[in-house]
Design an enzyme around this catalytic site. Sequence first.
Site, PDB file in Angstrom:
ATOM      1  N   ARG A  11       0.814  -1.113  -0.056  1.00  0.00           N
ATOM      2  CA  ARG A  11       0.023  -0.156  -0.132  1.00  0.00           C
ATOM      3  C   ARG A  11       0.991   1.023   0.016  1.00  0.00           C
ATOM      4  O   ARG A  11       2.046   1.230   0.738  1.00  0.00           O
ATOM      5  CB  ARG A  11      -0.905   0.055   1.070  1.00  0.00           C
ATOM      6  CG  ARG A  11      -1.868  -1.077   1.473  1.00  0.00           C
ATOM      7  CD  ARG A  11      -2.579  -1.075   2.582  1.00  0.00           C
ATOM      8  NE  ARG A  11      -3.121   0.025   3.180  1.00  0.00           N
ATOM      9  CZ  ARG A  11      -3.581   0.102   4.476  1.00  0.00           C
ATOM     10  NH1 ARG A  11      -3.644  -0.788   5.229  1.00  0.00           N
ATOM     11  NH2 ARG A  11      -4.386   1.393   4.959  1.00  0.00           N
ATOM     12  N   SER A  13       0.425   4.039   1.650  1.00  0.00           N
ATOM     13  CA  SER A  13       0.393   4.798   2.804  1.00  0.00           C
ATOM     14  C   SER A  13       1.663   5.047   3.745  1.00  0.00           C
ATOM     15  O   SER A  13       2.541   4.124   3.214  1.00  0.00           O
ATOM     16  CB  SER A  13      -0.655   4.230   3.675  1.00  0.00           C
ATOM     17  OG  SER A  13      -0.115   3.236   4.531  1.00  0.00           O
ATOM     18  N   LYS A  82      -3.092  -8.191  10.566  1.00  0.00           N
ATOM     19  CA  LYS A  82      -4.333  -7.820  10.968  1.00  0.00           C
ATOM     20  C   LYS A  82      -5.094  -7.355   9.699  1.00  0.00           C
ATOM     21  O   LYS A  82      -6.446  -7.424   9.849  1.00  0.00           O
ATOM     22  CB  LYS A  82      -4.251  -6.930  12.138  1.00  0.00           C
ATOM     23  CG  LYS A  82      -4.006  -5.573  11.672  1.00  0.00           C
ATOM     24  CD  LYS A  82      -4.052  -4.623  12.787  1.00  0.00           C
ATOM     25  CE  LYS A  82      -3.226  -3.068  12.643  1.00  0.00           C
ATOM     26  NZ  LYS A  82      -3.984  -2.360  11.340  1.00  0.00           N
ATOM     27  N   ASP A  83      -4.367  -7.183   8.715  1.00  0.00           N
ATOM     28  CA  ASP A  83      -5.432  -6.565   7.532  1.00  0.00           C
ATOM     29  C   ASP A  83      -5.705  -7.944   6.598  1.00  0.00           C
ATOM     30  O   ASP A  83      -6.440  -7.430   5.648  1.00  0.00           O
ATOM     31  CB  ASP A  83      -4.467  -5.625   6.791  1.00  0.00           C
ATOM     32  CG  ASP A  83      -4.349  -4.305   7.527  1.00  0.00           C
ATOM     33  OD1 ASP A  83      -5.310  -3.984   8.401  1.00  0.00           O
ATOM     34  OD2 ASP A  83      -3.477  -3.392   7.108  1.00  0.00           O
ATOM     35  N   SER A 130     -12.907   0.901  14.495  1.00  0.00           N
ATOM     36  CA  SER A 130     -12.746  -0.443  14.824  1.00  0.00           C
ATOM     37  C   SER A 130     -13.877  -0.872  15.619  1.00  0.00           C
ATOM     38  O   SER A 130     -14.154  -0.534  16.867  1.00  0.00           O
ATOM     39  CB  SER A 130     -11.399  -0.598  15.827  1.00  0.00           C
ATOM     40  OG  SER A 130     -11.351  -1.594  16.185  1.00  0.00           O
ATOM     41  N   ARG A 132     -13.977  -3.598  17.088  1.00  0.00           N
ATOM     42  CA  ARG A 132     -13.367  -4.369  18.444  1.00  0.00           C
ATOM     43  C   ARG A 132     -13.097  -3.458  19.598  1.00  0.00           C
ATOM     44  O   ARG A 132     -13.437  -3.770  20.861  1.00  0.00           O
ATOM     45  CB  ARG A 132     -12.037  -4.970  17.909  1.00  0.00           C
ATOM     46  CG  ARG A 132     -11.096  -5.497  19.013  1.00  0.00           C
ATOM     47  CD  ARG A 132      -9.674  -5.679  18.288  1.00  0.00           C
ATOM     48  NE  ARG A 132      -8.759  -4.600  18.008  1.00  0.00           N
ATOM     49  CZ  ARG A 132      -8.125  -3.710  18.656  1.00  0.00           C
ATOM     50  NH1 ARG A 132      -8.122  -4.137  19.811  1.00  0.00           N
ATOM     51  NH2 ARG A 132      -7.681  -2.786  18.084  1.00  0.00           N
ATOM     52  N   ARG A 133     -12.607  -2.181  19.053  1.00  0.00           N
ATOM     53  CA  ARG A 133     -12.263  -1.208  19.969  1.00  0.00           C
ATOM     54  C   ARG A 133     -13.568  -0.800  20.790  1.00  0.00           C
ATOM     55  O   ARG A 133     -13.451  -0.209  21.875  1.00  0.00           O
ATOM     56  CB  ARG A 133     -11.373   0.057  19.501  1.00  0.00           C
ATOM     57  CG  ARG A 133      -9.974  -0.349  19.223  1.00  0.00           C
ATOM     58  CD  ARG A 133      -9.272   0.651  18.603  1.00  0.00           C
ATOM     59  NE  ARG A 133      -7.909   0.526  18.108  1.00  0.00           N
ATOM     60  CZ  ARG A 133      -7.210   0.646  17.082  1.00  0.00           C
ATOM     61  NH1 ARG A 133      -7.955   1.265  16.112  1.00  0.00           N
ATOM     62  NH2 ARG A 133      -6.023   0.446  17.057  1.00  0.00           N
ATOM     63  N   ARG A 150     -11.922   7.072   9.587  1.00  0.00           N
ATOM     64  CA  ARG A 150     -10.899   6.183   8.843  1.00  0.00           C
ATOM     65  C   ARG A 150      -9.797   6.921   8.492  1.00  0.00           C
ATOM     66  O   ARG A 150      -9.830   8.178   8.775  1.00  0.00           O
ATOM     67  CB  ARG A 150     -11.921   5.655   7.850  1.00  0.00           C
ATOM     68  CG  ARG A 150     -13.045   4.523   8.160  1.00  0.00           C
ATOM     69  CD  ARG A 150     -12.617   3.194   7.970  1.00  0.00           C
ATOM     70  NE  ARG A 150     -11.499   2.856   6.984  1.00  0.00           N
ATOM     71  CZ  ARG A 150     -11.814   2.894   5.623  1.00  0.00           C
ATOM     72  NH1 ARG A 150     -12.996   3.065   5.149  1.00  0.00           N
ATOM     73  NH2 ARG A 150     -10.809   2.745   4.654  1.00  0.00           N
ATOM     74  N   ASN A 152      -5.614   6.691   7.271  1.00  0.00           N
ATOM     75  CA  ASN A 152      -4.103   6.343   7.871  1.00  0.00           C
ATOM     76  C   ASN A 152      -3.875   7.044   9.296  1.00  0.00           C
ATOM     77  O   ASN A 152      -4.383   8.067   9.414  1.00  0.00           O
ATOM     78  CB  ASN A 152      -3.031   6.371   6.823  1.00  0.00           C
ATOM     79  CG  ASN A 152      -2.782   7.729   6.371  1.00  0.00           C
ATOM     80  OD1 ASN A 152      -2.528   8.573   7.024  1.00  0.00           O
ATOM     81  ND2 ASN A 152      -2.628   8.058   5.135  1.00  0.00           N
ATOM     82  N   ARG A 156      -5.551  10.507  10.647  1.00  0.00           N
ATOM     83  CA  ARG A 156      -6.292  10.468  11.741  1.00  0.00           C
ATOM     84  C   ARG A 156      -6.042  11.559  12.811  1.00  0.00           C
ATOM     85  O   ARG A 156      -6.756  12.132  13.682  1.00  0.00           O
ATOM     86  CB  ARG A 156      -6.611   9.308  12.620  1.00  0.00           C
ATOM     87  CG  ARG A 156      -7.134   8.147  11.701  1.00  0.00           C
ATOM     88  CD  ARG A 156      -7.700   7.031  12.405  1.00  0.00           C
ATOM     89  NE  ARG A 156      -7.574   5.716  11.594  1.00  0.00           N
ATOM     90  CZ  ARG A 156      -7.985   4.604  11.721  1.00  0.00           C
ATOM     91  NH1 ARG A 156      -8.464   4.243  12.972  1.00  0.00           N
ATOM     92  NH2 ARG A 156      -8.102   3.392  10.866  1.00  0.00           N
ATOM     93  N   CYS A 243     -15.437  -8.727   9.050  1.00  0.00           N
ATOM     94  CA  CYS A 243     -14.778  -7.379   9.612  1.00  0.00           C
ATOM     95  C   CYS A 243     -15.837  -6.731  10.544  1.00  0.00           C
ATOM     96  O   CYS A 243     -15.200  -5.523  11.113  1.00  0.00           O
ATOM     97  CB  CYS A 243     -14.355  -6.750   8.410  1.00  0.00           C
ATOM     98  SG  CYS A 243     -15.667  -5.794   7.663  1.00  0.00           S
TER      99      CYS A 243
END
Length: 310
Positions: A11, A13, A82-83, A130, A132-133, A150, A152, A156, A243
């Site tokens: 990627r 980024s 993780k991606d 996320s 999860r968070r 969202r 990178n 953020r 996801c």
Amino acid sequence: MSVDLIRIVSRDSPMALAQVERVRAELAVLRPRTRTEVVPVKTTGDKWMGDLSAVEGKGAFTKEVDAALLAGEADLAVHCVKDIPADRPLPAGTAFAAFLRRDDIRDALIHPGGLPLDELPAGTRIGTSSVRRAAQLAASHPHLLCVPMRGNANRRLEKLAAGEADALLLAASGLERIGRPDVITEILSPEVMCPPIGAGVLALQCREGDSDLIDAVSGLGDPAAHRETTAERMFLHVLQGHCNSPIAGYAQVERNGDMSLRAKVFTPDGKTVLNAHEWAGPLDPATLGTSVAVALLRQGARELIDGIAH
């Protein structure tokens, strides 16, 4: 046969390119005669700023990278584990060549006023997309508010500075990679914020039959990271998490070689939390991952995951 040139796709980024530089630096030590070139690509996930489930979820960050590999435009891909989706196999014709030594798996809180998580006042807006968070914060700190964010890590941080949120949760290893550990207010223990599957691990992926390349880069692999990642990905594979499923967990190899896997499945509102923690003993990593997934399935994880829209 020696490999003279390795074209590395990633990627585009800043963080992804920093990860490639780590691989190039380690390769330069391992194989000083091998040249490396970077092939940056823009992925769907980087272009699309909406909900990831609308663009195939996690695969949104890997599809174009995989395509470059399979088309022969590059020889090696660098991914954050993780991606990489674990609910389906790697794209046909590709394989993992190595898992690098694992970085910090923990999440970091960034609060411009320097307050730790437990001191944030009610209504504080935490920027994160996320699930999860968000689920874990809903369970442990229900007075805080998650706002979708969202982009990178650099982007953020800009959004935080512009007032779009009052605080951020980001991966500690990611902030290290882009050279911004200075912004971290507090690093959260895995007990407070259980990490995502594959946290802190970089994977090298290549074409399956490319044995010369696999031989050339396999020395970069870390045996503990390999065991931990294998257990974690098998766990996620057996659970068939998508996801939008708040799933968290991490395997840990102790100094004496013993390994355990701790994992959790949540409802998005954090009101239900399923927990499992097992030691491998004589089990191989994949069997440990399967065993922990089965323990959570026995507690009702399947219904919980299937009940979440995706």
